[in-house]
Scaffold this motif. Structure first.
Motif, mmCIF file in Angstrom:
data_model
loop_
_atom_site.group_PDB
_atom_site.id
_atom_site.type_symbol
_atom_site.label_atom_id
_atom_site.label_comp_id
_atom_site.label_asym_id
_atom_site.label_seq_id
_atom_site.Cartn_x
_atom_site.Cartn_y
_atom_site.Cartn_z
ATOM 1 N N ASN A 1 20.227 34.551 37.546
ATOM 2 C CA ASN A 1 20.433 34.981 38.955
ATOM 3 C C ASN A 1 21.653 33.910 39.584
ATOM 4 N N ASN A 2 22.158 32.807 38.570
ATOM 5 C CA ASN A 2 22.977 31.948 39.099
ATOM 6 C C ASN A 2 24.220 32.408 39.605
ATOM 7 N N LEU A 3 25.127 32.685 38.547
ATOM 8 C CA LEU A 3 26.638 32.858 38.884
ATOM 9 C C LEU A 3 27.235 33.800 37.740
ATOM 10 N N HIS A 4 28.224 34.580 38.342
ATOM 11 C CA HIS A 4 29.174 35.519 37.541
ATOM 12 C C HIS A 4 30.543 35.230 37.845
ATOM 13 N N PRO A 5 31.134 33.902 37.242
ATOM 14 C CA PRO A 5 32.220 33.525 37.603
ATOM 15 C C PRO A 5 33.715 34.587 37.389
ATOM 16 N N THR A 6 33.584 35.221 36.292
ATOM 17 C CA THR A 6 34.725 36.227 36.058
ATOM 18 C C THR A 6 34.850 37.392 36.947
ATOM 19 N N GLN A 7 33.437 37.715 37.314
ATOM 20 C CA GLN A 7 33.740 38.949 38.206
ATOM 21 C C GLN A 7 34.096 38.619 39.587
ATOM 22 N N ALA A 8 33.800 37.426 40.098
ATOM 23 C CA ALA A 8 34.570 36.997 41.175
ATOM 24 C C ALA A 8 36.009 37.128 41.006
ATOM 25 N N LEU A 9 36.539 36.799 39.951
ATOM 26 C CA LEU A 9 38.294 37.090 39.697
ATOM 27 C C LEU A 9 38.461 38.182 39.915
ATOM 28 N N GLN A 10 37.869 39.251 39.361
ATOM 29 C CA GLN A 10 38.295 40.804 39.803
ATOM 30 C C GLN A 10 37.908 41.150 41.138
ATOM 31 N N ASP A 11 37.223 40.637 41.688
ATOM 32 C CA ASP A 11 36.902 40.873 42.931
ATOM 33 C C ASP A 11 37.877 40.291 44.029
ATOM 34 N N LYS B 1 43.885 34.257 27.826
ATOM 35 C CA LYS B 1 45.373 33.848 27.475
ATOM 36 C C LYS B 1 45.349 32.444 28.007
ATOM 37 N N MET B 2 45.154 32.155 29.303
ATOM 38 C CA MET B 2 45.368 30.954 29.845
ATOM 39 C C MET B 2 44.651 29.862 29.079
ATOM 40 N N MET B 3 43.004 30.114 28.646
ATOM 41 C CA MET B 3 42.458 29.241 27.978
ATOM 42 C C MET B 3 42.772 29.073 26.635
ATOM 43 N N LEU B 4 43.480 29.831 25.772
ATOM 44 C CA LEU B 4 43.761 29.707 24.412
ATOM 45 C C LEU B 4 45.261 29.676 24.100
ATOM 46 N N ASN B 5 46.051 30.064 24.836
ATOM 47 C CA ASN B 5 47.455 30.084 24.570
ATOM 48 C C ASN B 5 48.157 29.759 25.977
ATOM 49 N N GLY C 1 39.148 44.054 36.346
ATOM 50 C CA GLY C 1 38.407 42.891 35.394
ATOM 51 C C GLY C 1 38.867 42.848 34.109
ATOM 52 N N LEU C 2 39.712 43.980 33.686
ATOM 53 C CA LEU C 2 40.296 44.097 32.361
ATOM 54 C C LEU C 2 41.534 42.853 32.318
ATOM 55 N N TYR C 3 42.428 43.180 33.457
ATOM 56 C CA TYR C 3 43.476 42.051 33.305
ATOM 57 C C TYR C 3 43.168 40.764 34.036
ATOM 58 N N THR C 4 42.146 40.411 34.811
ATOM 59 C CA THR C 4 41.890 39.209 34.971
ATOM 60 C C THR C 4 41.077 38.611 33.817
ATOM 61 N N GLY C 5 40.391 39.457 33.054
ATOM 62 C CA GLY C 5 39.760 39.031 32.017
ATOM 63 C C GLY C 5 40.898 38.640 30.703
ATOM 64 N N PHE D 1 35.789 42.267 28.143
ATOM 65 C CA PHE D 1 35.874 41.186 27.518
ATOM 66 C C PHE D 1 36.231 41.780 25.889
ATOM 67 N N GLU D 2 35.757 42.692 25.516
ATOM 68 C CA GLU D 2 36.017 43.206 24.137
ATOM 69 C C GLU D 2 37.475 43.758 24.222
ATOM 70 N N TRP D 3 37.546 44.594 25.228
ATOM 71 C CA TRP D 3 38.871 45.305 25.312
ATOM 72 C C TRP D 3 39.873 44.180 25.477
ATOM 73 N N ALA D 4 39.653 43.224 26.560
ATOM 74 C CA ALA D 4 40.622 42.155 26.752
ATOM 75 C C ALA D 4 41.272 41.626 25.468
ATOM 76 N N ALA D 5 40.244 41.223 24.815
ATOM 77 C CA ALA D 5 40.393 40.169 23.796
ATOM 78 C C ALA D 5 41.323 41.136 22.624
ATOM 79 N N LYS D 6 40.842 42.453 22.267
ATOM 80 C CA LYS D 6 41.482 43.167 21.543
ATOM 81 C C LYS D 6 42.925 43.572 21.875
ATOM 82 N N ILE D 7 43.176 43.745 23.257
ATOM 83 C CA ILE D 7 44.552 44.251 23.817
ATOM 84 C C ILE D 7 45.493 42.829 23.358
#
Ligand code: CP
Length: 328
Positions: free
Chosen positions: A137-147, A313-317, A304-308, A61-67
């Motif tokens: 130990n509930n969810l890690h939703p963004t990991q599922a995207l990259q998987d 982007k889809m949430m903010l712009n 993960g970098l690309y799905t992140g 997320f840090e790299w994705a946001a900065k890129i």
């Protein structure tokens, strides 16, 4: 997209996220493409609030946001925040929201902490959106995207059309990545084998989700020799959710019964299959499997970098349009 808290997105939304991910990945491969990416989130403010250890998700997320050109604030030493002076979750979240955070990405040991943060933002009318980067130990939703994206990339046209046979092991109870994975896979045609000892089985809620979505699945304590899978997805024993006194004993047995070795992959994984693991690896994998080209946990990290980037982007712009490589 408002908040990104769970894996309740229907297949159509997942496919849109993956299409945006592909555009971003193609652009990222070009020097001039990176200039376009940098315009997507200019002047946006993203806080990474990580009160539990993380290597991959925080970097993603840090790299994705900065890129994408956003400003980032990384808060990963909770001991240096006012939480240790007694500030509660509500006021912590409100503080970043008053500070004009567009997104707060939250990794927290407490189940549902990101969902509570989202409710706080909505209640006070803040524009701030929340991303769940792993809650207890509930969810890690963004990991599922990259998987899912890594599977889609590996299987190409077959993914989403043919019923892929997938084995998932082995701490199904505690691994938030597996709860999210199962919820995401439930949107696609798959046959799932859940592998675990009985005290580590998949919570009923996710089994019910598979039933509701008419997904063929079975649960077993061990795989039967002769069975072959298109994909195998494994995790370490989630020691952070297990009392200290049991850890050494359980880890020894877990790694004995579920260790991923070259022989294990030769026995159970199809020649054109894929082996995935979210990391971190902690003794349950023989590093010799890295010589096997079907082992794609590195691709999961990269994707993960690309799905992140895609969800930020889809949430903010959402209306910002990236050019195709042929247009630049
Ligand atoms: N896959 C994953 O969530 O890894 P980290 O805990 O290192 O972020």
């Amino acid at each position: 997209m408002n908040h990104f808290l769970d894996n309740s997105q229907p297949r159509q939304i997942l496919d849109e996220i993956f299409a945006e991910t592909k555009r971003i990945k193609d652009l990222f491969g070009l020097d001039r493409g990176k200039d376009y990416l940098r315009k997507a989130l200019k002047h946006k403010r993203i806080v990474l609030l990580f009160s539990q250890p993380s290597t991959r998700t925080r970097a993603k997320f840090e790299w994705a946001a900065k890129i994408l050109g956003a400003d980032t604030l990384v808060v990963s030493e909770i001991a240096r925040t006012s939480i240790v002076k007694g500030e509660n979750w509500r006021n912590t979240i409100k503080t970043y929201a008053y500070g004009e955070a567009d997104i707060i990405v939250i990794r927290d040991p407490r189940n549902f902490a990101p969902m509570e943060a989202a409710k706080i933002c909505d209640y006070y009318g803040f524009k701030t959106k929340i991303i769940n980067a792993g809650d207890g130990n509930n969810l890690h939703p963004t990991q599922a995207l990259q998987d899912l994206y890594t599977m889609k990339e590996h299987f190409g046209e077959k993914f989403g059309k043919e019923k892929l046979k997938i084995a998932i092991g082995a701490d199904l109870k505690n691994a938030h990545v597996l709860h999210s994975l199962v919820a995401g896979l439930a949107q696609y045609p798959v046959r799932i084998t859940l592998v675990s000892k009985k005290n580590f089985s998949m919570p009923e809620k996710y089994l019910n989700l598979l039933i509701e979505n008419k997904i063929e699945f079975k649960a077993t304590e061990e795989l039967t020799e002769g069975e072959k899978f298109d994909a195998m997805y494994w995790v370490r024993l989630q020691t952070e959710h297990i009392p200290d006194v049991f850890q050494d004993f359980l880890k020894k047995h877990y790694n004995r019964d579920f260790k991923i070795t070259p022989r294990f992959l030769k026995t159970f994984l199809r020649e054109d299959g894929v082996f995935l693991h979210p990391g971190p690896r902690a003794g349950e994998i023989d590093d010799k499997i890295d010589a096997d080209l079907r082992v794609k946990d590195g691709n999961q990290v990269e994707n993960g970098l690309y799905t992140g980037m895609a969800i930020l982007k889809m949430m903010l712009n959402p209306n910002f349009r990236f050019p195709r490589p042929s247009e630049i």
